[in-house]
Design a protein around this motif. Structure first.
Motif, mmCIF file in Angstrom:
data_model
loop_
_atom_site.group_PDB
_atom_site.id
_atom_site.type_symbol
_atom_site.label_atom_id
_atom_site.label_comp_id
_atom_site.label_asym_id
_atom_site.label_seq_id
_atom_site.Cartn_x
_atom_site.Cartn_y
_atom_site.Cartn_z
ATOM 1 N N GLY A 49 0.866 -1.188 -0.084
ATOM 2 C CA GLY A 49 -0.145 -0.099 0.042
ATOM 3 C C GLY A 49 0.921 1.246 0.019
ATOM 4 O O GLY A 49 1.866 1.319 -0.768
ATOM 5 N N ASP A 50 0.335 1.974 0.777
ATOM 6 C CA ASP A 50 1.056 3.603 0.722
ATOM 7 C C ASP A 50 2.127 3.508 1.717
ATOM 8 O O ASP A 50 2.559 2.673 2.503
ATOM 9 N N LYS A 51 2.959 4.767 1.760
ATOM 10 C CA LYS A 51 4.097 4.722 2.691
ATOM 11 C C LYS A 51 3.898 4.332 4.302
ATOM 12 O O LYS A 51 4.513 3.669 4.821
ATOM 13 N N GLN A 52 2.674 5.149 4.530
ATOM 14 C CA GLN A 52 2.237 4.871 5.830
ATOM 15 C C GLN A 52 2.022 3.577 6.431
ATOM 16 O O GLN A 52 2.365 2.951 7.283
ATOM 17 N N THR A 53 1.182 2.685 5.291
ATOM 18 C CA THR A 53 0.732 1.628 5.576
ATOM 19 C C THR A 53 1.991 0.610 5.798
ATOM 20 O O THR A 53 2.261 -0.315 6.553
ATOM 21 N N LEU A 54 3.273 0.980 4.934
ATOM 22 C CA LEU A 54 4.374 0.198 5.021
ATOM 23 C C LEU A 54 5.275 0.332 6.147
ATOM 24 O O LEU A 54 5.494 -0.448 7.051
ATOM 25 N N PHE A 55 5.024 1.452 6.583
ATOM 26 C CA PHE A 55 5.803 1.921 7.966
ATOM 27 C C PHE A 55 5.088 1.290 8.911
ATOM 28 O O PHE A 55 5.775 0.643 10.132
ATOM 29 N N LEU A 56 3.617 1.335 8.886
ATOM 30 C CA LEU A 56 3.013 0.698 10.128
ATOM 31 C C LEU A 56 3.353 -0.964 10.298
ATOM 32 O O LEU A 56 3.482 -1.430 11.284
ATOM 33 N N ARG A 57 3.268 -1.522 9.109
ATOM 34 C CA ARG A 57 3.718 -2.910 8.905
ATOM 35 C C ARG A 57 5.136 -3.230 9.595
ATOM 36 O O ARG A 57 5.589 -4.121 10.479
ATOM 37 N N ALA A 58 6.006 -2.073 9.179
ATOM 38 C CA ALA A 58 7.604 -2.262 9.678
ATOM 39 C C ALA A 58 7.557 -1.995 11.007
ATOM 40 O O ALA A 58 8.308 -2.794 11.835
#
Length: 165
Positions: A49-58
């Motif tokens: 998904g977007d950067k924020q979704t990637l960040f939350l997964r990380a």
């Protein structure tokens, strides 16, 4: 027909985690992620998904790694004093394989005032760690290693404050 992924999702997520950990959320661009993860931008969007979704997964991956380390390296120790010492050592001492500091604490400083979803996640993470410390102290009281006069709820809160500092 959908294309087969030509990368290991867990591996690229770990790379994203390291990059966010090293640079922070705001200073990590999508191009930085593309370059560091070594995958096509479309693959990032399609997979994470977007950067924020990637960040939350990380961030979730980081939390899982820390929880696993605490369960495997701290919880089995029979001495509560040694266990709390090891917990602090785990946080304070770093190695060459990981960026300095803690992704959760760094995120708390960087984003919690601006992003309620992140603030909630960070608060929950801090709460889990405080509960873990509380359980260590409780075991210390049960084993008589520490005084039963100690207010372990307040002590756990004090420990988490020092741990985060």
């Amino acid at each position: 027909m959908a294309r087969h992924k030509e990368f290991d999702e867990a591996e690229v997520l770990r790379k994203a985690m390291v990059l966010f950990w090293r640079n922070g959320y705001e200073k990590t661009s999508m191009q930085d992620l593309v370059d560091y993860m070594n995958i096509h931008p479309r693959s990032i969007y399609d997979t994470f998904g977007d950067k924020q979704t990637l960040f939350l997964r990380a961030l979730q991956l980081f939390e899982e790694i820390i929880e696993k380390r605490m369960e495997q390296q701290i919880k089995p120790i029979n001495s509560v004093k040694l266990a709390t010492r090891r917990l602090f050592e785990m946080v304070v001492f770093s190695d060459e394989e990981k960026p300095p500091g803690c992704l959760i604490v760094n995120t708390a400083v960087e984003l919690t005032l601006h992003d309620q979803e992140v603030a909630d996640r960070i608060s929950k993470s801090f709460g889990k760690t405080e509960s873990f410390i509380y359980e260590l102290l409780l075991q210390g009281q049960i084993s008589k290693e520490i005084s039963d006069q100690l207010d372990i709820e307040k002590s756990a809160h004090l420990f988490i404050i020092h741990l985060l500092g």
